[in-house]
Structures are given as structure tokens and as C-alpha cells.
Design a protein around this motif. Structure first.
Motif, PDB file in Angstrom:
ATOM      1  N   ARG A 315       0.845  -1.199   0.000  1.00  0.00           N
ATOM      2  CA  ARG A 315       0.000   0.000   0.000  1.00  0.00           C
ATOM      3  C   ARG A 315       0.878   1.245   0.000  1.00  0.00           C
ATOM      4  NH1 ARG A 315      -0.685   2.187   5.252  1.00  0.00           N
ATOM      5  NH2 ARG A 315       0.279   0.885   6.894  1.00  0.00           N
ATOM      6  N   LEU A 316       0.252   2.393  -0.337  1.00  0.00           N
ATOM      7  CA  LEU A 316       0.919   3.691  -0.367  1.00  0.00           C
ATOM      8  C   LEU A 316       0.252   4.614   0.632  1.00  0.00           C
ATOM      9  CD1 LEU A 316       1.140   4.189  -4.254  1.00  0.00           C
ATOM     10  CD2 LEU A 316       2.849   3.177  -2.747  1.00  0.00           C
ATOM     11  N   HIS A 317       1.063   5.408   1.304  1.00  0.00           N
ATOM     12  CA  HIS A 317       0.524   6.359   2.289  1.00  0.00           C
ATOM     13  C   HIS A 317       1.140   7.738   2.009  1.00  0.00           C
ATOM     14  CE1 HIS A 317      -1.119   7.942   5.972  1.00  0.00           C
ATOM     15  NE2 HIS A 317       0.085   8.312   6.385  1.00  0.00           N
ATOM     16  N   HIS A 318       0.277   8.739   1.751  1.00  0.00           N
ATOM     17  CA  HIS A 318       0.739  10.083   1.424  1.00  0.00           C
ATOM     18  C   HIS A 318       0.643  10.980   2.656  1.00  0.00           C
ATOM     19  CE1 HIS A 318       0.988   9.460  -2.964  1.00  0.00           C
ATOM     20  NE2 HIS A 318      -0.033   8.624  -2.781  1.00  0.00           N
ATOM     21  N   THR A 319       1.734  11.676   2.940  1.00  0.00           N
ATOM     22  CA  THR A 319       1.789  12.614   4.065  1.00  0.00           C
ATOM     23  C   THR A 319       2.223  13.984   3.553  1.00  0.00           C
ATOM     24  OG1 THR A 319       4.122  12.183   4.591  1.00  0.00           O
ATOM     25  CG2 THR A 319       2.482  10.707   5.561  1.00  0.00           C
ATOM     26  N   ALA A 320       2.270  14.973   4.472  1.00  0.00           N
ATOM     27  CA  ALA A 320       2.704  16.319   4.089  1.00  0.00           C
ATOM     28  C   ALA A 320       4.164  16.331   3.676  1.00  0.00           C
ATOM     29  CB  ALA A 320       2.483  17.290   5.249  1.00  0.00           C
ATOM     30  N   GLN A 321       4.957  15.393   4.203  1.00  0.00           N
ATOM     31  CA  GLN A 321       6.380  15.324   3.878  1.00  0.00           C
ATOM     32  C   GLN A 321       6.677  14.515   2.614  1.00  0.00           C
ATOM     33  OE1 GLN A 321       5.245  14.813   7.108  1.00  0.00           O
ATOM     34  NE2 GLN A 321       5.792  16.930   7.609  1.00  0.00           N
ATOM     35  N   GLY A 322       5.687  13.797   2.107  1.00  0.00           N
ATOM     36  CA  GLY A 322       5.913  12.985   0.925  1.00  0.00           C
ATOM     37  C   GLY A 322       5.152  11.672   0.984  1.00  0.00           C
ATOM     38  N   ARG A 323       5.630  10.690   0.255  1.00  0.00           N
ATOM     39  CA  ARG A 323       4.946   9.408   0.132  1.00  0.00           C
ATOM     40  C   ARG A 323       5.725   8.326   0.868  1.00  0.00           C
ATOM     41  NH1 ARG A 323       4.530   6.980  -5.830  1.00  0.00           N
ATOM     42  NH2 ARG A 323       6.786   7.138  -5.524  1.00  0.00           N
ATOM     43  N   ILE A 324       4.989   7.428   1.539  1.00  0.00           N
ATOM     44  CA  ILE A 324       5.588   6.266   2.206  1.00  0.00           C
ATOM     45  C   ILE A 324       5.060   5.010   1.518  1.00  0.00           C
ATOM     46  CG2 ILE A 324       5.902   5.025   4.373  1.00  0.00           C
ATOM     47  CD1 ILE A 324       5.363   7.577   5.862  1.00  0.00           C
ATOM     48  N   ILE A 325       5.976   4.126   1.149  1.00  0.00           N
ATOM     49  CA  ILE A 325       5.624   2.870   0.474  1.00  0.00           C
ATOM     50  C   ILE A 325       5.765   1.723   1.474  1.00  0.00           C
ATOM     51  CG2 ILE A 325       6.201   1.304  -1.420  1.00  0.00           C
ATOM     52  CD1 ILE A 325       7.453   3.705  -2.872  1.00  0.00           C
ATOM     53  N   PHE A 326       4.720   0.971   1.650  1.00  0.00           N
ATOM     54  CA  PHE A 326       4.744  -0.209   2.517  1.00  0.00           C
ATOM     55  C   PHE A 326       4.734  -1.458   1.633  1.00  0.00           C
ATOM     56  CE2 PHE A 326       3.037   3.090   5.207  1.00  0.00           C
ATOM     57  CZ  PHE A 326       3.636   2.854   6.435  1.00  0.00           C
ATOM     58  N   GLY A 327       5.583  -2.421   1.987  1.00  0.00           N
ATOM     59  CA  GLY A 327       5.636  -3.630   1.181  1.00  0.00           C
ATOM     60  C   GLY A 327       6.076  -4.840   1.983  1.00  0.00           C
ATOM     61  N   ASP A 328       5.849  -5.991   1.413  1.00  0.00           N
ATOM     62  CA  ASP A 328       6.269  -7.255   2.013  1.00  0.00           C
ATOM     63  C   ASP A 328       7.489  -7.775   1.271  1.00  0.00           C
ATOM     64  OD1 ASP A 328       4.125  -7.192   3.772  1.00  0.00           O
ATOM     65  OD2 ASP A 328       2.792  -8.241   2.360  1.00  0.00           O
ATOM     66  N   ARG A 329       8.421  -8.273   2.024  1.00  0.00           N
ATOM     67  CA  ARG A 329       9.644  -8.787   1.420  1.00  0.00           C
ATOM     68  C   ARG A 329       9.343 -10.057   0.633  1.00  0.00           C
ATOM     69  NH1 ARG A 329      15.244 -10.201   4.702  1.00  0.00           N
ATOM     70  NH2 ARG A 329      16.490 -10.815   2.863  1.00  0.00           N
ATOM     71  N   GLN A 330       9.895 -10.125  -0.573  1.00  0.00           N
ATOM     72  CA  GLN A 330       9.723 -11.328  -1.383  1.00  0.00           C
ATOM     73  C   GLN A 330      10.614 -12.441  -0.838  1.00  0.00           C
ATOM     74  OE1 GLN A 330      10.469 -10.408  -5.486  1.00  0.00           O
ATOM     75  NE2 GLN A 330       8.382  -9.696  -5.843  1.00  0.00           N
ATOM     76  N   GLU A 331      10.084 -13.645  -0.858  1.00  0.00           N
ATOM     77  CA  GLU A 331      10.827 -14.775  -0.314  1.00  0.00           C
ATOM     78  C   GLU A 331      11.742 -15.360  -1.391  1.00  0.00           C
ATOM     79  OE1 GLU A 331       8.578 -17.657   1.716  1.00  0.00           O
ATOM     80  OE2 GLU A 331       7.607 -16.241   3.065  1.00  0.00           O
ATOM     81  N   THR A 332      12.925 -14.788  -1.487  1.00  0.00           N
ATOM     82  CA  THR A 332      13.935 -15.337  -2.388  1.00  0.00           C
ATOM     83  C   THR A 332      14.508 -16.609  -1.779  1.00  0.00           C
ATOM     84  OG1 THR A 332      15.662 -14.002  -1.361  1.00  0.00           O
ATOM     85  CG2 THR A 332      14.506 -13.036  -3.236  1.00  0.00           C
ATOM     86  N   ALA A 333      15.296 -17.329  -2.563  1.00  0.00           N
ATOM     87  CA  ALA A 333      15.859 -18.605  -2.093  1.00  0.00           C
ATOM     88  C   ALA A 333      16.754 -18.385  -0.876  1.00  0.00           C
ATOM     89  CB  ALA A 333      16.655 -19.262  -3.226  1.00  0.00           C
ATOM     90  N   SER A 334      17.581 -17.336  -0.892  1.00  0.00           N
ATOM     91  CA  SER A 334      18.485 -17.084   0.243  1.00  0.00           C
ATOM     92  C   SER A 334      17.694 -16.704   1.481  1.00  0.00           C
ATOM     93  CB  SER A 334      19.487 -15.991  -0.109  1.00  0.00           C
ATOM     94  OG  SER A 334      18.799 -14.787  -0.437  1.00  0.00           O
ATOM     95  N   PHE A 335      16.607 -15.920   1.286  1.00  0.00           N
ATOM     96  CA  PHE A 335      15.798 -15.506   2.420  1.00  0.00           C
ATOM     97  C   PHE A 335      15.073 -16.710   3.017  1.00  0.00           C
ATOM     98  CE2 PHE A 335      11.571 -13.770   3.831  1.00  0.00           C
ATOM     99  CZ  PHE A 335      12.026 -13.269   5.040  1.00  0.00           C
ATOM    100  N   GLN A 336      14.599 -17.636   2.167  1.00  0.00           N
ATOM    101  CA  GLN A 336      13.915 -18.818   2.674  1.00  0.00           C
ATOM    102  C   GLN A 336      14.865 -19.694   3.482  1.00  0.00           C
ATOM    103  OE1 GLN A 336      12.267 -20.695  -0.798  1.00  0.00           O
ATOM    104  NE2 GLN A 336      10.482 -19.313  -0.884  1.00  0.00           N
TER     105      GLN A 336
END
Length: 343
Positions: A315-336
Motif C-alpha cells: 500500500r501507499l501512504h501520502h503525508t505532508a512530507q511525501g509518500r511512504i511505500i509499505f511492502g512485504d519482502r519477497q521470499e527469495t531462495a536465500s531468504f527462505q
């Protein structure tokens, strides 16, 4: 090239005229004639050096000095007139006239040099500039420098051939970079990195201004006043400063709007790669910054500080200072593998 030829001719003529005077005045004295030529040469070189030192405002500086000299001499005459009537001792009167003229003239010239901008209504010709804004000059404020997109937009040729930054703005960037607040520190470091990128471009040319702006009491006011004096556009992303500039009829470049139009938007479901710079406020979160300066908060990325991770925008969240991007980390092979080992 023409300017160089004119300067060379000026030096030759000054030396020749000085030698001619030397033959008339030094011929019957013990002074060597060539000394007059040396004096003429030194005066010409000194004037050319002064022109180079004030080349961007040479006409303004010369006219301001002339006005200051006139005001100083006028005040000296008034002061000496009063003293002539008040002091009856002629020996005292005859010995104070030159010091008073020197002191009064010096104070008048220095005062007008430092505060010429305040007198531009009384002495409008000291600025010697067109009232129309010059399209080739853009003043960058602190909010523009903290946006990493500025260097890319400048490289694309959107800002003319001269970018102006005041020394007080650079000092503010340096203060932010050493701040104890992590957010301010990162903003300051991004601003200094942007300045380094702009210097490396070569075109447009980055110029540092050191003109005294006593009426500017904030970083935004510094940029506004500099843009007004230079007849330049103001590059900014701060909404309050942009509103003030438009109210004062200063041409602006809305950096946020420009970059938003030219940059492909980030939408939920898009994949991004970002470098994690610090831990987030909630457990397991990592925080980085998108190339447009937006803050990116990634879940399950706290242990990846200093590394680049892939994420899916949630999701995206807009504030007076700018935009904040929220995301989930993709499960790459090394991360798994790392997560299975931790479990």
C-alpha cells in the motif's frame, strides 16, 4: 576572446600612458622613468583582477561603490559644515577634515554594499538586472536538494544552464547530516550527495552564492530572496514555500509534481528493489528509500540492514512530507534458507 583582447589593450595603454607621464614628471628627479610604467601596469592588472573577482555582479558593485562614494562625500561636507560652526580653533578644524572624509566615505560605501537590496526602491539602478525572470537560472532550496531525483532531472536538461545554491542552504545541509535525528541525518546526507552529483554533471553549472541576505530568516526565505534578486526560477518541493513564491509572483518549478508526472508511478502489487538502511518502528521492519526519495517500509527485513532486498508493494501512504511505500519482502531462495535456519 574579445574580452581578452580588450584587457590586453587596456594593460598596454595604461603602461604606455604611465610612461609618458613619467617622462614629463620624473625626468628632472631621481626617480627612474620605468617606475611610472610599473605603476600603470599594476593599476591595470589590479582593476582587471577586481573585475574578475566581481564578474557576476561587476556593474552592480561598481555603481554601488560610486553611489556610496557620493553619499559619503555629501555626508562629510555636511558634518564638516557643522564642525566649522562649532569648533572655533582653526588648527583643530584643519586637522580633522581628511579623517572625517575617509571615515564617513568608508562607512557609507560598506553600508550600501551590504544593504543594497534594501535600498533598491530608493536606488533602483544598483541591481542592473531585467525585471523579467531569466529562464536559464534556477535556485534550488533545501527541499529540492534532499530529493534524489533532482540530479536526474537536471541531467535531462530541464533546468537551463545555471543552478544556484546559497551558502546558507549548504550549511543547513551540513547541519542536517550531523543531526542526532536519524530522519534529518539521512535528509542531510541525501542533500550533500545530490550536490556532489550536480557538481559532477558540468552542465547545468552549479554555482554557490554568498550574497548577504539579512532579511532572510529561514532556509526557505533564503531561496526566495535569492530567486527574487537573480530574476531566477525557484526549484522546490515544499508546499508552504511554493505557495509563498506564487503569492510573491516568483516563477517556480514544483519538483514533486514534475517528478511525479515524469516518473512511472508505484502501484500496489509492483515489485521493487531497495537497500535497507535502518530498522523500522515495528518489530521485523526494515526502512529504505526509493530512488524518488520516498520512504520504503519493508516487513521481515530488519535483519537485512545494509543489503538490497526485493519487495512487493502492499500500500501507499501520502503525508505532508511525501509518500511512504509499505511492502512485504519477497521470499527469495536465500531468504527462505535464512528463515528456515532461524526456525
Amino acid at each position: 576572446m574579445l574580452t581578452l583582447v580588450i584587457r590586453i589593450c587596456f594593460v598596454i595603454l595604461s603602461t604606455t600612458v604611465a610612461l609618458a607621464y613619467g617622462r614629463n614628471y620624473y625626468l628632472e628627479t631621481d626617480f627612474p622613468v620605468w617606475l611610472a610604467g610599473v605603476i600603470g601596469f599594476a593599476i591595470a592588472v589590479t582593476l582587471i583582477a577586481m573585475e574578475q573577482a566581481f564578474r557576476r555582479r561587476f556593474a552592480r558593485a561598481v555603481v554601488t561603490v560610486i553611489v556610496g562614494l557620493f553619499v559619503g562625500l555629501l555626508l562629510s561636507k555636511l558634518i564638516l559644515g557643522v564642525l566649522d560652526a562649532a569648533i572655533q580653533n582653526p588648527a583643530i578644524r584643519d586637522n580633522i577634515d581628511i579623517p572625517i572624509v575617509l571615515i564617513t566615505t568608508y562607512l557609507a560605501i560598506i553600508t550600501i554594499l551590504h544593504h543594497a537590496d534594501r535600498f533598491r526602491i530608493i536606488i533602483p539602478f544598483v541591481e542592473f538586472r531585467s525585471q523579467a525572470p531569466e529562464e536559464g537560472k534556477v535556485v534550488c532550496d533545501l527541499s529540492a536538494l534532499t530529493d534524489s531525483r533532482l540530479a536526474f532531472l537536471a541531467q535531462a536538461g530541464l533546468f537551463g544552464h545555471r543552478l544556484l545554491v546559497h551558502e546558507r542552504t549548504i550549511h543547513a545541509c551540513q547541519q542536517l547530516s550531523t543531526s542526532s535525528n536519524d530522519t534529518d541525518q539521512q535528509r542531510g546526507q541525501r542533500a550533500l550527495a545530490t550536490l556532489a552529483d550536480l557538481r559532477g554533471l558540468g552542465e547545468p553549472m552549479l554555482e554557490l552564492e554568498s550574497i548577504d541576505l539579512p532579511q532572510a530568516d529561514s532556509d526557505g526565505a533564503v531561496a526566495l530572496e535569492l530567486a527574487r534578486l537573480e530574476g531566477a526560477r525557484l526549484c522546490c518541493s515544499d508546499r508552504d514555500i511554493l505557495a509563498r513564491a506564487k503569492a510573491e509572483r516568483i516563477p517556480v518549478v514544483d519538483l514533486s509534481l514534475l517528478a511525479e508526472v515524469l516518473t512511472a508511478g508505484v502501484q500496489p502489487g509492483d515489485s521493487l528493489r531497495v537497500r535497507i538502511e535502518r530498522a523500522g518502528e515495528q518489530q521485523g521492519q526494515g526502512v529504505g528509500f526509493h530512488r524518488d526519495g520516498s520512504m520504503v517500509v519493508v516487513s521481515q527485513a530488519e535483519e537485512a540492514i545494509g543489503e538490497e532486498v526485493m519487495l512487493v508493494v502492499k500500500r501507499l501512504h501520502h503525508t505532508a512530507q511525501g509518500r511512504i511505500i509499505f511492502g512485504d519482502r519477497q521470499e527469495t531462495a536465500s531468504f527462505q534458507r535464512r528463515r528456515s535456519t532461524a526456525e
